[in-house]
Every structure is written in structure tokens, then in C-alpha cells.
Design a protein around this motif. Sequence first.
Motif, short mmCIF file in Angstrom:
data_model
loop_
_atom_site.label_atom_id
_atom_site.label_comp_id
_atom_site.label_asym_id
_atom_site.label_seq_id
_atom_site.Cartn_x
_atom_site.Cartn_y
_atom_site.Cartn_z
N UNK A 23 0.86 -1.08 0.10
CA UNK A 23 0.21 -0.10 -0.55
C UNK A 23 0.59 1.25 -0.19
N UNK A 24 1.68 0.96 0.72
CA UNK A 24 3.04 2.39 0.90
C UNK A 24 3.60 2.71 -0.74
N UNK A 25 4.19 1.53 -1.22
CA UNK A 25 4.31 1.80 -2.56
C UNK A 25 3.84 1.92 -3.42
N UNK A 26 2.41 1.59 -3.32
CA UNK A 26 1.42 1.82 -4.19
C UNK A 26 1.13 3.91 -4.25
N UNK A 27 1.12 3.48 -3.02
CA UNK A 27 0.85 5.36 -2.69
C UNK A 27 1.64 5.85 -3.11
N UNK A 28 3.46 5.13 -2.90
CA UNK A 28 4.10 6.73 -3.87
C UNK A 28 4.20 6.47 -5.19
N UNK A 29 3.81 5.43 -5.39
CA UNK A 29 3.81 5.84 -7.22
C UNK A 29 2.53 6.23 -7.49
N UNK A 30 1.54 6.47 -7.50
CA UNK A 30 0.13 7.61 -7.84
C UNK A 30 0.40 8.70 -7.64
N UNK A 31 1.56 9.25 -5.82
CA UNK A 31 2.55 10.56 -5.48
C UNK A 31 2.96 11.15 -6.78
N UNK A 32 4.04 9.51 -7.47
CA UNK A 32 4.58 10.52 -8.54
C UNK A 32 4.06 10.57 -9.79
N UNK A 33 3.22 9.47 -9.91
CA UNK A 33 2.30 10.20 -11.26
C UNK A 33 1.78 11.57 -11.49
N UNK A 34 1.48 11.37 -10.06
CA UNK A 34 0.27 12.63 -10.50
C UNK A 34 1.09 13.84 -9.72
N UNK A 35 2.48 13.95 -9.25
CA UNK A 35 3.63 15.00 -10.04
C UNK A 35 3.43 14.85 -10.93
N UNK A 36 4.28 13.55 -11.59
CA UNK A 36 4.83 14.32 -13.24
C UNK A 36 3.80 14.52 -13.66
N UNK A 37 2.31 13.99 -14.33
CA UNK A 37 1.31 14.94 -14.79
C UNK A 37 1.18 15.99 -14.94
N UNK A 38 1.07 16.64 -13.04
CA UNK A 38 0.33 18.08 -12.82
C UNK A 38 1.96 19.06 -13.19
N UNK A 39 2.70 18.85 -13.12
CA UNK A 39 3.99 19.71 -13.28
C UNK A 39 4.32 19.23 -14.48
N UNK A 40 3.70 18.69 -15.07
CA UNK A 40 4.05 18.67 -17.00
C UNK A 40 3.22 18.90 -17.52
N UNK A 41 1.97 19.55 -17.60
CA UNK A 41 0.93 20.03 -17.98
C UNK A 41 1.35 21.35 -17.60
N UNK A 42 1.72 21.82 -16.55
CA UNK A 42 2.02 22.85 -16.07
C UNK A 42 2.84 23.17 -16.37
N UNK A 43 4.00 23.08 -17.28
CA UNK A 43 4.63 23.45 -17.78
C UNK A 43 4.75 23.94 -19.40
N UNK A 44 3.37 23.37 -19.32
CA UNK A 44 3.12 23.35 -20.89
C UNK A 44 3.12 22.08 -21.43
N UNK A 45 3.76 21.32 -21.69
CA UNK A 45 3.82 19.84 -21.93
C UNK A 45 2.49 19.23 -22.75
N UNK A 46 2.38 19.00 -23.49
CA UNK A 46 1.12 18.06 -23.61
C UNK A 46 1.01 16.91 -23.27
N UNK A 47 0.65 16.34 -23.12
CA UNK A 47 -0.75 14.59 -22.23
C UNK A 47 0.61 13.64 -23.33
N UNK A 48 -0.04 13.61 -24.95
CA UNK A 48 0.70 12.89 -25.43
C UNK A 48 3.21 13.13 -25.37
N UNK A 49 2.64 14.31 -25.38
CA UNK A 49 4.05 14.66 -24.79
C UNK A 49 4.82 14.02 -23.44
N UNK A 50 4.29 13.82 -22.14
CA UNK A 50 4.35 13.62 -21.46
C UNK A 50 4.17 12.05 -20.93
N UNK A 51 3.30 11.21 -22.45
CA UNK A 51 3.41 10.12 -22.20
C UNK A 51 4.49 9.32 -22.67
N UNK A 52 4.74 9.76 -23.37
CA UNK A 52 6.43 9.09 -24.57
C UNK A 52 7.40 9.09 -23.52
#
Length: 133
Positions: free
Chosen positions: A73-102
Amino acid sequence: MLTVVALKALVIWFGILVLAVANGVLRESVLAPAFGTPAALVLSGLLLSALIIGVAYFSLPWLHISRPLVLCIVGLGWFVLTLVFEFSFGLWQGNSLSELLEAYTFKGGNIWPVVLAATALAPYIAAKLRGWV
């Protein structure tokens, strides 16, 4: 008890986040110029994976957990937090979803999915290394 573990796990994840940012700086300023981008991405991914497992190893006594389900559960929590941060920060920087998924395609040496797997499994791996499970 669960709330205390969750708060401690969040604090540890913030430490992992700091290490990930430092790892990115190292990759861009030292590894990429010295070895090229593909090799730098692989080296950086392996280094970050090892750092995350190391953080989990050294933080387990503070978390005071050894039950496999709670470790997962802790590992899954870290995984989810990492994904949320990665996509939120990437989108905030103006990257497209397709760029992030690459980053999830293993193109050009990018092993980001390996890092995510290491993040999710780190508490369990660390407990195995300690002989707790």
C-alpha cells in the motif's frame, strides 16, 4: 496507526521527490554531456531506482511496518503520488499529454516505467532485503 504511517510515508516520498529532482539535474548537467542522452537516461533511471530502494530500506524502521499488504500500500501510494506530480507538473509547464506519455515508451533510453516499478515495489524490496518478509 494507519494515519501515522501515511503521514510518514508522505514525508519519505517528499524526500524521494528531492532526490529525483537532484537526479534530473545530475543527468542534464553531467551525464548527458558526458555520455549522450540515451545513456544518461538509462544511468539516471537506474540511479534513481537504486536511490528510491535505498530510501525505503533506511526509512523502514521509522515507518515501523513489515506486513506485506501495508508495504504494498505504501509503495502504491508513492507510485500514485509520483504519477500525480509528474503529470501535474508536466502539464503546468505546458507539455501536452502526448509529450508526457512519451516517457512511457522506452524511446531513446528512457526507462521511466522501470523507475515507477521500483517506486511501487521499493518498500517490499527493502523489507525483503532486511529479512522482514
